[in-house]
Design a protein around this motif. Structure first.
Motif, PDB file in Angstrom:
ATOM      1  N   ASP A 128     -34.392 -12.129  22.657  1.00 39.55           N
ATOM      2  CA  ASP A 128     -34.106 -11.341  21.470  1.00 39.55           C
ATOM      3  C   ASP A 128     -34.901 -11.914  20.326  1.00 39.55           C
ATOM      4  O   ASP A 128     -34.486 -12.878  19.672  1.00 39.55           O
ATOM      5  N   GLU A 168     -33.596 -11.984  16.574  1.00 38.35           N
ATOM      6  CA  GLU A 168     -32.633 -13.055  16.350  1.00 38.35           C
ATOM      7  C   GLU A 168     -33.364 -14.378  16.154  1.00 38.35           C
ATOM      8  O   GLU A 168     -33.043 -15.171  15.286  1.00 38.35           O
ATOM      9  N   GLU A 223     -33.351 -16.783  12.763  1.00 34.83           N
ATOM     10  CA  GLU A 223     -32.932 -18.186  12.716  1.00 34.83           C
ATOM     11  C   GLU A 223     -34.005 -19.061  12.124  1.00 34.83           C
ATOM     12  O   GLU A 223     -33.725 -19.957  11.356  1.00 34.83           O
ATOM     13  N   TYR A 273     -30.309  -8.953   7.848  1.00 31.00           N
ATOM     14  CA  TYR A 273     -29.257  -9.358   8.771  1.00 31.00           C
ATOM     15  C   TYR A 273     -28.345  -8.231   9.194  1.00 31.00           C
ATOM     16  O   TYR A 273     -27.296  -8.459   9.721  1.00 31.00           O
TER      17      TYR A 273
END
Lengths: 374, 167, 144
Positions: free
Chosen positions: B145, B148, B152, B166
């Motif tokens: 993913d 994601e 991060e 987000y």
């Protein structure tokens, strides 16, 4: 007396990184092992521009991908726009109107002329001919002003050639301006063809690539034509309207840097011929298929797979698109000509060359690192 | 359509155990098991399919397979032939075609090894090509993913302007 | 005589003419090449391109940077002598631009190198560079 002296000492080997910060190279690094003045081996070091393009395309719909596809190679954005648009057209089985096909070919050939001008300029400055560089980039601005008039952007046309046709029609007065720019291109080519003994000495007999090696290493486009093989995707499997136009494919037999340089100039002449013919035969009508006329951002792509080949300025470009019924492509593989030119062909040609010949060989292959790294 | 495409497809079907179809003029698509792949490739190279245009891998997560496709072009007959084979996703190993097409196949396989994690047996150089110090899954797999991952590493939820990434 | 701080004194040395080191990048650099050409000649303003960072005043970062190339850019920045200035071209240096969700590009140049001025656009026109240089000169004149 000098013939009776001892030969030079043996430990003259060292490593040189002909890298991205060097003013004579592009966004690309080559690790050279040198013995005295001769290169014994070369290893390419790509990856400075890797963005993960194929993965980016899986998250965007075809209309959004049309805008992204110009950034595949910054030196010839309209040609890459065309490859992507053809792949989506074939997958969704869309009939592109006739006027749109002619406009697509005109824009693609103008982009090819502009890309070859950059090639001429970069090759000149690589071999020390500064006037050629300044002249080439001076004339290139005429073509960029034309792009700004028709598509809205000097460098990136914001997805002008989109699936279904082209985004908007040619504005009033564009056809006369195109003819004027073509006359200026003719003038520029006359200047480019003047003899220059220093350039000839640096380019003739340097970086010879034989036909069998070229096919085995995967070369296409002007690099393969410079070695003697007569092949062009526009003649072998004609797309758009190339089967109705009359043009030649220039071929040379020597395979050295000078032969590739001459092919660049000859191809510009053929492109001017194509644009003039297309402008004469331009029909009236719509410029975009009815399905894409009212832009809906997401349309469903039917299931299937397709492989489309095109001839961009640097060689053979292809797109392999797979769809499983969603609104974004499931897998979109992009094959660029520079991936093969910059890694296997360059490593093969640099072996055994002298250091002073490295820029001439490097720039004669007409590289674009963005297309290699994607 | 010429008679070249059906003739070639029938010849291949009679010699090897394949399924094939003709999509349109100049396009033939063939599915074959991975055991007989090298034999078919050697035969095709002798039939003047000298140009390997591309090698590509598609990740079908639901069925648990990787599909490897080879796109070949013949300068003499002007036909594009695509070979498709399937390999298991948990242990992706396949024979390399560098014995047939040498350097042009080697560089494609090196790229696919880095981006998908497929191992090509017999390829002499599978070192990383584009990425430096990469410590996560091979990035082009469908179970990585990556939005994601990007959130991060690069974005910050506390910052008022980046909260929009987000949702 | 006006009293000026040390920083203002070193920065005023920049005002005469600036020498550029072109960190040859991605898309942005295609609009920097016409600057050297004859239509937007930048040599009449005293700006030339040099081949080594040790002689340069300005580092042009023109476009997106990947993780691999930002490390090299930092090494080049460390090799330049004071006073030095960074000009960041394009929208990819501000927010990540078109590649905001790519796993290999950096999203904000400010996190890695101290940027003096940003020029927006994708890519920006060549005249925008002249306006940016003029703004730098104006800023330096006002430093105390």
């Amino acid at each position: 007396m000098i013939n009776q002296m001892e030969p030079a000492p043996k430990d003259t080997e060292y490593d040189l990184y002909f890298g991205p910060a060097h003013p004579g190279s592009g966004n690309f690094g080559v690790k050279l092992k040198i013995d005295g003045e001769i290169v014994t081996s070369a290893r390419a070091d790509p990856g400075y521009l890797h963005r993960g393009f194929e993965k980016l395309m899986e998250y965007r719909t075809p209309i959004q991908n049309a805008v992204l596809s110009d950034r595949l190679c910054v030196l010839e954005p309209l040609n890459w726009n065309l490859v992507h648009a053809e792949a989506v057209d074939e997958l969704m089985d869309i009939d592109v109107p006739e006027r749109a096909k002619y406009i697509r070919v005109i824009m693609a050939e103008l982009s090819r002329i502009q890309s070859h001008i950059i090639w001429y300029g970069a090759f000149s400055i690589g071999t020390g001919f500064d006037t050629g560089f300044k002249m080439a980039f001076g004339y290139r601005d005429y073509v960029l002003d034309l792009f700004e008039l028709i598509t809205g952007g000097r460098v990136y046309p914001a997805g002008y050639i989109c699936p279904g046709g082209v985004r908007r029609d040619l504005p009033n007065g564009a056809m006369d301006k195109i003819l004027k720019v073509l006359d200026q291109m003719d003038e520029m080519i006359k200047l480019e063809e003047l003899e220059n003994p220093a350039l000839d000495a640096r380019a003739k007999g340097v970086g010879i690539l034989k036909v069998k090696d070229a096919i085995r290493l995967g070369a296409t486009g002007p690099v393969l034509r410079g070695s003697g093989m007569k092949t062009d995707v526009r003649k072998e499997e004609p797309y758009e309207i190339y089967d109705r136009l009359d043009f030649e494919v220039p071929v040379r037999r020597e395979g050295d840097a000078y032969a590739r340089y001459i092919i660049g100039i000859e191809e510009m002449k053929q492109s001017i011929k194509i644009v003039k013919q297309a402008l004469e035969e331009l029909p009236e009508g719509e410029v975009i298929a009815p399905k894409f006329k009212k832009p809906k951002v997401s349309v469903k792509i039917p299931e299937g797979e397709v492989y489309v080949r095109n001839e961009v300025a640097r060689g053979e470009a292809a797109v392999y698109m797979v769809s499983n019924g969603g609104s974004t492509p499931y897998r979109c593989k992009i094959r660029g000509p520079d991936f093969l030119h910059m890694i296997p062909v360059l490593e093969h040609l640099l072996k055994g060359a002298q250091i002073a010949d490295v820029p001439a060989i490097y720039w004669s292959l007409n590289i674009c690192p963005a297309d290699m790294d994607r | 359509m010429d008679t070249k495409e059906p003739k070639l497809l029938d010849e291949i079907k009679s010699k090897f155990n394949v399924e094939g179809r003709i999509q349109r003029e100049r396009r033939i698509w063939i599915s074959i098991d991975k055991e007989r792949l090298i034999e078919l490739c050697t035969w095709l190279k002798n039939q003047r399919f000298e140009h390997l245009s591309a090698i590509s891998v598609t990740d079908w997560v639901k069925e648990g397979i990787f599909e490897v496709t080879y796109h070949l072009w013949s300068y003499k007959d002007k036909i594009l032939l695509t070979l498709k084979t399937k390999i298991d996703r948990k242990k992706p190993v396949i024979e390399s075609v560098t014995t047939v097409w040498e350097e042009s196949a080697q560089i494609h396989e090196r790229e696919l090894h880095e981006l998908f994690g497929v191992k090509f047996k017999g390829n002499s150089d599978l070192s990383p090509l584009f990425l430096e110090d990469w410590h996560a899954l091979p990035p082009f797999r469908k179970d990585f993913d990556w939005r994601e991952y990007v959130r991060e590493e690069h974005y910050d939820k506390e910052d008022g302007r980046e909260v929009v990434y987000y949702d | 005589m006006v009293k000026r701080s040390e920083k203002a004194k070193t920065m005023r040395k920049l005002i005469k003419a600036i020498w550029i080191f072109n960190w040859f990048n991605s898309c942005g650099f295609t609009e920097l090449i016409p600057l050297v050409g004859s239509r937007w000649d930048m040599e009449r303003f005293g700006m030339i391109v040099v081949g080594t960072p040790r002689q340069a005043d300005v580092l042009f970062i023109a476009g997106y940077q990947t993780l691999k190339s930002i490390k090299r850019a930092k090494k080049i920045y460390d090799q330049m002598a004071e006073p030095k200035v960074i000009i960041a071209l394009g929208s990819c240096t501000m927010t990540g631009g078109m590649y905001w969700d790519s796993y290999n590009t950096i999203k904000r140049l400010d996190d890695y190198l101290p940027v003096t001025i940003y020029i927006p656009g994708c890519p920006p026109r060549p005249e925008a560079v002249f306006e940016a240089v003029e703004k730098i000169f104006g800023h330096v004149k006002e430093l105390k």
